[in-house]
Write an enzyme that holds these catalytic residues in place. Sequence first.
Site, PDB file in Angstrom:
ATOM      1  CB  VAL A   1      -7.745   2.821   7.775  1.00 45.56           C
ATOM      2  CG1 VAL A   1      -6.760   2.209   6.784  1.00 45.56           C
ATOM      3  CG2 VAL A   1      -9.131   2.222   7.582  1.00 45.56           C
TER       4      VAL A   1
ATOM      5  CG  ASN B   1      -2.528  -3.581   8.698  1.00 47.40           C
ATOM      6  OD1 ASN B   1      -2.638  -4.418   7.784  1.00 47.40           O
ATOM      7  ND2 ASN B   1      -2.422  -2.280   8.471  1.00 47.40           N
TER       8      ASN B   1
ATOM      9  CG  HIS C   1       0.704   1.249   6.263  1.00 50.22           C
ATOM     10  ND1 HIS C   1      -0.319   1.237   5.330  1.00 50.22           N
ATOM     11  CD2 HIS C   1       1.315   2.447   6.136  1.00 50.22           C
ATOM     12  CE1 HIS C   1      -0.319   2.387   4.680  1.00 50.22           C
ATOM     13  NE2 HIS C   1       0.659   3.140   5.149  1.00 50.22           N
TER      14      HIS C   1
ATOM     15  CG  MET D   1      -5.864  -4.663  -0.638  1.00 47.32           C
ATOM     16  SD  MET D   1      -4.782  -3.404   0.088  1.00 47.32           S
ATOM     17  CE  MET D   1      -5.234  -1.990  -0.911  1.00 47.32           C
ATOM     18  NE  ARG D   2     -14.446  -6.765   2.662  1.00 48.87           N
ATOM     19  CZ  ARG D   2     -15.513  -6.167   2.154  1.00 48.87           C
ATOM     20  NH1 ARG D   2     -15.524  -5.807   0.890  1.00 48.87           N
ATOM     21  NH2 ARG D   2     -16.577  -5.931   2.896  1.00 48.87           N
TER      22      ARG D   2
ATOM     23  CG  LEU E   1     -11.278  -5.838   8.911  1.00 47.36           C
ATOM     24  CD1 LEU E   1     -10.082  -6.391   9.681  1.00 47.36           C
ATOM     25  CD2 LEU E   1     -12.226  -6.958   8.521  1.00 47.36           C
TER      26      LEU E   1
HETATM   27  C1  GRF Z   1       2.387  -4.976   1.691  1.00 44.63           C
HETATM   28  O1  GRF Z   1       3.150  -3.921   1.173  1.00 44.63           O
HETATM   29  C2  GRF Z   1       1.739  -4.566   2.985  1.00 44.63           C
HETATM   30  O2  GRF Z   1       2.520  -3.679   3.724  1.00 44.63           O
HETATM   31  C3  GRF Z   1       0.487  -3.890   2.497  1.00 44.63           C
HETATM   32  O3  GRF Z   1       0.065  -4.661   1.404  1.00 44.63           O
HETATM   33  C4  GRF Z   1       1.186  -5.306   0.812  1.00 44.63           C
HETATM   34  C5  GRF Z   1       0.894  -6.764   0.766  1.00 44.63           C
HETATM   35  O4  GRF Z   1       1.866  -7.472   0.064  1.00 44.63           O
HETATM   36  N1  GRF Z   1      -0.479  -3.782   3.551  1.00 44.63           N
HETATM   37  P1  GRF Z   1       1.867  -9.058   0.064  1.00 44.63           P
HETATM   38  O5  GRF Z   1       0.485  -9.515  -0.416  1.00 44.63           O
HETATM   39  O6  GRF Z   1       2.164  -9.524   1.440  1.00 44.63           O
HETATM   40  O7  GRF Z   1       2.938  -9.440  -0.924  1.00 44.63           O
END
Ligand code: GRF
Length: 223
Positions: free
Chosen positions: A146, A109, A111, A92-93, A95
């Site tokens: 992002v 990544n 999403h 959650m950062r 980059l």
């Molecule tokens: C997932 O929903 C991913 O798509 C998003 O953050 C969440 C991470 O979940 N970027 P986890 O830590 O893998 O359970």
Amino acid sequence: MGLARVAVLISGSGTNLQALIDASRSGALGAEIALVISHRAGAYGLERARRAGIPARVVRPRDFPDRASHERAVDELLRAHDVAYVCLAGYMRVLSADFVHSWRDRMLNIHPSLLPAFRGLDVHERVLEAGLPVTGCTVHLVRPEVDAGPVLVQGVVPVLPGDTPERLQARVLEVEHRCYPRALRFLVEGRVRVEGERALLADERPGERLVLHPLLASWPGAG
Ligand code: GRF
């Protein structure tokens, strides 16, 4: 030649990390999860890494004077562990462009939406607000912007009557766990070629870049 070495960057529960560890263990990945980095000490994913015997490191932003030095520390760890590919899994950062460029086309990544729709946060709430019948997830190569970059794999998930953000998130996660190992395998197998902002897959078979939620196999709308 040994297996490709992959690092996974996390912030939280790490269920996608677990899916990658499991796929690696079963031999389905063709890669080894060699390092896990979290920027939060309390991330449960660290525990998953330790249980799997994978080196896990915490690199906390607050221990560094600025973003550049924090990222430098992350980058040094990646290189010290001889990492070839990086997976962001709930990291959650944001980059910096420099960091992203130095891992260009070697960093993925995931999403929880069908990009380019619903970039950013609170995706499931926004999908429900929009009244859509379908959502999903996307694994893509990372670019400085992002939640943007060439798409490797998408998963499709139905929205059901009475869904809450939590229920939808759980259903999307099931598909995320199948999409991420698949996308990483394409990358480590050297099948991905980037052309402009598109990812192309060598010798692609129909459906290879698509994962359907199990409910959709017998969906009334199919066919
Ligand atoms: C997932 O929903 C991913 O798509 C998003 O953050 C969440 C991470 O979940 N970027 P986890 O830590 O893998 O359970």
